[in-house]
Design a protein around this motif. Structure first.
Motif: not given
Length: 221
Positions: A69, A71, A79-82, A85-86
């Motif tokens: 990813s 990040i 970036r926890r939400v991202e 999702r990943e």
């Protein structure tokens, strides 16, 4: 065939923690994937170098698929939400039977957040979840020991040698820890009963393991 997914924060995290176990999964025919949430680098050039090192180490250990990813390193909090999702995307590409990731209590914040988010997803998407010990884990009490062989330890060292960009870590130290660290947890009288050729150990903590009862074959009509 068992589908194995290893999720880490950075390149080399998996090889340091469980290089012997990775090689053994490959030798027994399991399908093994490693997913790095970050390239662990601050520039595109360094990121490409880290990815190349991972692919080389994966070839040594028999990793079927190494993916990444995007990040940014040290930005996992924001970036926890991202990340979540990943992870759902990665899990649903090929649903794993067993997942390995960082132990949640770790001095490195990226490792801690990786562990938390992987746990959230894995408990919904996989049967078994297992934490490995990293050099920065604390309060780690293993309940699963993978005892290796000289060949497996040599494969781990060869994989660690694929990370020249991380010279500050002195990768030979981690092979030495693999060879000795388990002895602080396993009594010498148990070690005496290990099979001939047993060599070193990697330590894990099982978060969940599901075992199904064996069932007789259905009677023919």
């Amino acid at each position: 065939m068992t589908d194995v997914l290893i999720v880490v924060a950075h390149p080399d995290d998996a090889e340091i923690a469980m290089g012997m176990r990775m090689r053994d999964h490959a030798l027994t025919g399991d399908h093994m994937r490693v997913h790095c949430l970050s390239s662990g680098a601050s520039t595109p050039e360094d990121a490409e170098r880290r990815r190349s090192e991972c692919l080389a180490a994966g070839a040594v250990l028999g990793v079927a698929d190494y993916s990444f990813s995007q990040i940014p390193d040290n930005e996992f909090v924001e970036r926890r939400v991202e990340i979540n999702r990943e992870l759902f995307r990665v899990f649903r590409e090929r649903r794993p039977d067993i997942v390995y990731t960082h132990f949640p209590r770790d001095q490195h914040l990226d490792h801690r957040i990786t562990a938390d988010e992987v746990t959230t997803v894995a408990l919904r998407e996989a049967a078994d979840l297992c934490y490995f010990r990293s050099p920065y884990s604390h309060d780690f009490e293993p309940n699963l020991y993978f005892v290796g062989t000289p060949d497996l330890l040599a494969a781990k060292q060869a994989a660690l040698d694929c990370f020249p960009s991380q010279q500050q870590l002195d990768m030979t130290v981690f092979s030495g820890l693999t060879d000795l660290a388990y002895r602080q947890h396993v009594h010498h009288r148990v070690v005496e009963r290990f099979p001939e050729g047993a060599h070193g150990a990697e330590m894990f903590r099982t978060a969940r393991q599901i075992v199904h009862a064996s069932r007789p074959a259905a009677a023919c009509p």
